[in-house]
Design an enzyme around this catalytic site. Structure first.
Site, short mmCIF file in Angstrom:
data_model
loop_
_atom_site.label_atom_id
_atom_site.label_comp_id
_atom_site.label_asym_id
_atom_site.label_seq_id
_atom_site.Cartn_x
_atom_site.Cartn_y
_atom_site.Cartn_z
N LYS A 115 0.83 -1.21 0.00
CA LYS A 115 0.00 0.00 0.00
C LYS A 115 0.86 1.26 0.00
O LYS A 115 0.52 2.24 -0.64
CB LYS A 115 -0.98 -0.01 1.17
CG LYS A 115 -2.08 -1.03 0.97
CD LYS A 115 -3.29 -0.79 1.87
CE LYS A 115 -4.42 -1.74 1.45
NZ LYS A 115 -5.50 -1.80 2.42
N LYS A 196 -3.21 -9.29 -7.33
CA LYS A 196 -4.57 -9.65 -6.91
C LYS A 196 -5.55 -8.61 -7.45
O LYS A 196 -5.20 -7.44 -7.61
CB LYS A 196 -4.66 -9.77 -5.38
CG LYS A 196 -4.64 -8.46 -4.64
CD LYS A 196 -5.26 -8.59 -3.24
CE LYS A 196 -5.40 -7.20 -2.64
NZ LYS A 196 -6.22 -7.11 -1.47
N LYS A 199 -9.62 -3.03 -6.02
CA LYS A 199 -10.22 -1.78 -6.50
C LYS A 199 -9.16 -0.70 -6.67
O LYS A 199 -9.28 0.17 -7.52
CB LYS A 199 -11.28 -1.25 -5.54
CG LYS A 199 -11.75 -2.30 -4.59
CD LYS A 199 -12.69 -1.87 -3.51
CE LYS A 199 -12.27 -2.41 -2.16
NZ LYS A 199 -13.32 -2.93 -1.33
#
Ligand code: ADP
Length: 327
Positions: A115, A196, A199
């Site tokens: 992230k 993966k 969104k």
């Protein structure tokens, strides 16, 4: 006998996609309907503050995520469905967990690394201590099983460690939770199938379960397969995996055999796969539309859910405050 407790959460960062569905939500519905568990499902809005979303979008998405969970089969009469921030005890326990969680353990978290790479300009402390909040989400309800996708296993492991760290320091209290992984632990992105489906990669990478049949087909046509470059086999394997779960067994077997002997036609696979996905979610789409026009009823469900969750969370916090010496 007391039922085993299930807890899981989802961030209100976008509409549900087929990765969330196959990796988590479908399992939630099955566990709920088995009648064997006491289920808590939460829209984890505090977690979403660690991302880049605007306040306005977050506000809209929180209710939409709750609506989508209900439309997908989470029944507020059977499960405790609530918005995380309606139960402020989550952040209070997370703070206490922050003080017993070694920095080095958080530094190992792969999701923090992923992230941070994706939101380089917003590497906030919340993103780093996110697993302490997730441990609080789980342990507040003394959950035994945590149904999640594969990407969350490391965080559930950390929640187990957190229970141990707390028990060692302040006395035996929390039970160690276990991750429950589905048959489809990881759905891959359509456009970058080594990653993966998420969104945060962008709209073309995911199929939202509310997508219309036309949108599904349009996105599917752009999915990476052997003839279109990219990492061929992973892309095709991902589409076959989806067909296995949404299509008929016969159809899946035919395409899998054709893939092996080289006679597979990707255009046909994409067309058939789009149809079965669109069909699978047709009643979901109708229910979602209907629920979206009944905000008040949804708000009532969420209010009742928060009340139920809070009764348990308050009891846990009363115990914890005493155990750590705050009372
Ligand atoms: P995202 O990863 O898209 O931001 P969340 O973090 O809110 O979604 O994840 C909600 C649940 O869905 C978690 O249990 C997570 O493990 C699962 N999940 C998310 N993406 C996938 C995927 N591509 N495949 C399988 N499960 C997934």
């Amino acid at each position: 006998m007391k039922k085993k407790i299930i807890f899981s959460g989802i961030q209100p960062t976008g509409n549900l996609h087929i990765g969330n569905y196959l990796g988590a939500v479908k399992n939630w519905v099955d566990l709920q309907n088995s009648g064997e568990y006491d289920c808590y499902f939460s829209v984890v809005d505090y977690h979403s503050l660690t991302g880049d979303m605007s306040a306005h979008d977050r506000h809209d998405q929180i209710i939409r995520t709750a609506v989508e969970l209900i439309a997908a089969g989470i029944d507020p009469e059977k499960s405790t469905l609530f918005i995380q921030s309606h139960v402020a005890e989550h952040t209070e326990l997370a703070w206490i967990f922050n003080t017993i969680t070694p920095m080095a353990e958080l530094e190992r978290m792969t999701q923090f690394k992923d992230k941070s790479a994706r939101q380089e300009k917003n590497i906030n402390a919340g993103l780093f201590t996110y697993p302490a909040l997730m441990s609080a989400d789980i342990l507040l309800y003394h959950a035994n099983h945590i149904p999640v996708g594969e990407d969350q296993i490391q965080h559930v492991e950390l929640a187990r460690s957190t229970a141990r760290w707390f028990n060692n320091k302040y006395g035996e209290y929390f039970t160690e939770p276990e991750a429950l992984i589905t048959e489809v632990p990881r759905v891959k992105s359509l456009l970058e199938p080594t990653k993966k489906m998420s969104k945060s990669l962008g709209a073309g990478h995911v199929i939202e379960i509310s997508d219309s049949p036309e949108v599904i087909l349009k996105k599917m046509k752009k999915a990476v397969t052997a003839s279109e470059g990219g990492d061929a086999s992973v892309g095709v394997e991902n589409l076959l995996l989806l067909l296995k779960h949404f299509g008929l067994e016969k159809q899946y077997k035919e395409y899998a055999a054709a893939q092996k002997d080289g006679s597979i036609r990707y255009g046909d696979l994409k067309q058939d796969l789009s149809e079965v996905i669109a069909d699978h979610f047709s009643s979901f789409r109708e229910k979602r539309e209907e629920l979206l026009s009944h905000h008040d009823a949804i708000a009532d469900h969420l209010f009742a859910g928060a009340k139920k969750a809070q009764a348990v969370a308050q009891k846990t916090m009363e115990d914890v405050r005493k155990m750590v010496g705050l009372r």
